[in-house]
Enzyme design. Structure first.
Site, PDB file in Angstrom:
ATOM      1  N   HIS A  67       0.833  -1.191   0.000  1.00  9.10           N
ATOM      2  CA  HIS A  67       0.000   0.000   0.000  1.00  9.10           C
ATOM      3  C   HIS A  67       0.874   1.250   0.000  1.00  9.10           C
ATOM      4  CE1 HIS A  67       0.622  -1.488   4.141  1.00  9.10           C
ATOM      5  NE2 HIS A  67       0.862  -0.220   4.424  1.00  9.10           N
ATOM      6  N   CYS A 175     -16.605   4.629  19.833  1.00  5.42           N
ATOM      7  CA  CYS A 175     -15.437   5.023  20.607  1.00  5.42           C
ATOM      8  C   CYS A 175     -15.014   6.415  20.147  1.00  5.42           C
ATOM      9  CB  CYS A 175     -14.292   4.022  20.450  1.00  5.42           C
ATOM     10  SG  CYS A 175     -13.575   3.947  18.794  1.00  5.42           S
TER      11      CYS A 175
END
Length: 634
Positions: A67, A175
């Site tokens: 990546h 979260c």
């Protein structure tokens, strides 16, 4: 962002036969080019090779995910290739790689983190990998991925079809950062539901917004709702239903217990007060817990401004470094390009503190609290409203925290007082009375608060700047250890918020210690599961390589399953390793102007070679301590 949406038939190769890692990279880059999202193939390939120099992206179990973020990427995209006979991609387990995905991401944003997280989650399923390898057409390859994603990350259209079946238990997970805990809790609850034979649907309030949203029909027909969240979520829709409000970590650690509480009827009925969007009346929620959720609501909404602004400013410094600009007071603005990035980054930073205060106020008092908190936060960054009242003394981050809480609770009091007004005036209260009264009161409050909090803020900044080398090393150790105590919980977030606040005040070495401390636990665990396999269960060894990606991407939460399984051994080992790394980062005078990104922002780390050394030493210390603390398994 769905994986299947990032793939096109042109960017897929089935049954390929590259003879080497280099050839595999060339083939994947060609597939990316065919997908039409790469403006400059050579530039993009340089980014891929640069990432591979840091360490192979083959994580084991036949998986490789090269990546790169690059200016040559026009839009996020994926290329995929199956290699039935495997190719030597220098995997961490020394086994050939047979499923390869290549991620192309633009320079702005963290889309690669979401894609990495999704890929690693679904690729951990052995049956899924076998289906991909057996796919005999590109259409079938895409269909297999689509079906797996729909199962793991159902989107809203799919939800509308499934809603007819209805669910016994519903859940919401959230979260502060919306990256790891949110999805880990959702995954744990879904697995527990399957094991218990109880149908469950989980809404995730992640960084990209709410997904798999609960419908009115589902809420009306369910037995109860689990809210596993460390920030405020929309609660008014649950009025009159049995609701368990708890920490997001409980959704990860004790999902079966939560589901059984709903099914056994051991859950209080939630009654919405109408004053705010979070569960203020939950019987089992302490005042301190509520304060923490209000704070995390502000932090989660502030983070995008912090991360994007910080990375833009870091890019400005990088550009001037490449251009050879002098390191004086104008560094970061000498070249036109650097000045552009610096200016835009500082604009984002200017919003950071007011947004923090605004969303704390909104968490407490809903929309009326947003205006008061936002203005109070802005006054905290600029000084009091009158030059002759306390002086124009900015109180900064600490003043904004106080403004958010003061503004929110202030508006709750104003709303209560306004309840005595004639009902005929109800229509003008939210648009006229609340804003006018709230704005006037917060202006007066900040006139008194700014000088006092400003002195504290200035004193803290001066103290940090005046710290000697030994004191800074100790501070680095403490911050590194805090990042590993609860791995995404209050201590972790406190250290992270302290680091981002330090960036705003120009103390870049603190953020460097914070980030390296957060990277250590997953990497140490991954190393231990790789080199000391006899300390871990088969499942832990199987999932261990994922933590290389998580750790290098600064996602500490990847260590949570391991810490939850054996906290008395795993947490101390990770804390010591992280403390060593944080202290070394300070000792080597490493700096970091970007508040997130892991290895993806190492280019803007000051003294990066020593930073890498600190990361390596801390990871090895953590690995060795894990090996020492944990018992051998037969």
């Amino acid at each position: 962002m769905r994986i299947v949406d990032l793939l096109s038939k042109e960017s897929i190769a089935l049954n390929a036969a590259p003879e080497s890692k280099s050839e595999a990279i060339d083939m994947l880059v060609d597939l990316q080019v065919k997908g039409g999202k790469i403006a400059n193939p050579n530039e993009y390939k340089k980014g891929i090779l640069a990432r591979e120099e840091m360490g192979s992206t083959a994580v084991g179990d036949g998986i490789a995910i090269p990546h790169a973020k690059s200016t040559s990427v026009k839009a996020p995209s994926l290329a995929a290739m199956t290699v039935p006979n495997g190719v030597d991609y220098e995997s961490l387990d020394d086994e050939p790689s047979d499923i390869l995905f290549m991620i192309a991401a633009p320079n702005d944003g963290d889309v690669h983190l979401e894609v990495l997280s999704r890929l690693m989650t679904i690729l951990m399923d052995e049956d899924f990998r076998a289906k991909l390898l057996a796919a005999d057409s590109k259409d079938k390859f895409l269909k297999i991925i689509d079906e797996m994603e729909t199962e793991k990350y159902p989107d809203e259209p799919a939800t509308e079809v499934k809603s007819k079946a209805l669910y016994k238990v519903l859940a919401v997970t959230a979260c502060p950062t919306g990256i790891a805990h949110t999805y880990m809790a959702a995954e744990a609850l879904e697995k527990a539901g399957k094991q218990l034979g109880i149908s469950i649907k989980v809404e995730t309030n992640g960084s990209g917004g709410a997904k798999n949203v609960l419908t009115k029909e589902e809420i009306a027909e369910c037995d109860g709702i689990i809210v596993a969240a460390d920030k405020s979520v929309e609660m008014s829709r649950f009025d009159g239903k049995k609701v368990i409000s708890t920490k997001v970590s409980d959704g990860i650690k004790i999902p079966e217990t939560l589901i059984n509480r709903i099914e056994s009827g051991d859950a209080p009925v939630y009654h919405h007060t109408g004053a705010k969007t979070e569960d203020s009346s939950a019987e089992d929620e302490s005042f301190g817990r509520k304060i923490y959720k209000h704070l995390m609501n502000g932090v989660s909404n502030m983070l995008p401004f912090t991360v994007a602004g910080g990375i833009f400013i870091a890019i400005a410094f990088l550009i001037d470094t490449i251009a050879g600009a002098p390191r004086d007071s104008g560094f970061g603005t000498y070249t036109t390009a650097a000045s552009f990035f610096n200016t835009i980054g500082k604009y984002a930073f200017n919003f950071m503190v007011p947004v923090l205060a605004g969303y704390i106020g909104k968490s407490i008092a809903d929309r009326p609290g947003f205006l008061v908190g936002l203005v109070g936060g802005y006054l905290a960054t600029t000084g009091s409203t009158f030059a002759n009242v306390g002086g124009d003394v900015p109180s900064g981050f600490l003043g904004a925290l106080l403004a958010g809480f003061a503004g929110g609770f202030l508006m709750l009091a104003v709303e209560k007082l306004c309840d005595k007004m004639p009902k005929a005036l109800n229509g003008i209260k939210p648009v006229l009375v609340y804003p006018l009264v709230g704005l006037g009161l917060i202006a007066v409050i900040m006139c008194a608060v700014n000088p006092f909090m400003g002195m504290i803020n200035t004193g803290l900044s001066d103290f940090l700047r005046s710290m000697g080398d030994n004191s800074k090393i100790i501070l680095g150790c403490i911050l590194g250890a805090m990042m590993s105590i609860d791995m995404g919980g209050p201590f972790n977030k406190a250290a992270y918020v302290f680091g981002t606040a330090a960036i705003a005040s120009g103390s870049y070495n603190i953020m460097a210690a914070v980030m390296i401390g957060g990277m250590i636990p997953p990497i140490a665990i991954a190393l231990s599961t790789t080199f000391f396999k006899n300390r871990w269960t088969e499942e832990e060894r199987k999932n261990g390589p994922v933590n290389y990606i998580m750790g290098l991407s600064f996602i500490t939460e990847g260590a949570i399953p391991y810490a939850a399984a054996d906290p008395m051994r795993v947490i101390p080992a990770c804390m010591i390793g992280a403390a060593v790394a944080g202290g070394l980062s300070m000792a080597f005078n490493c700096t970091l102007m970007a508040p997130h990104g892991g290895i993806f922002v190492f280019a803007v780390v000051g003294n990066r070679l020593m930073y890498l050394l600190a990361l390596l030493i801390g990871s090895i210390v953590g690995m060795l301590l894990l090996t020492l603390f944990k018992k051998k398994r037969s």
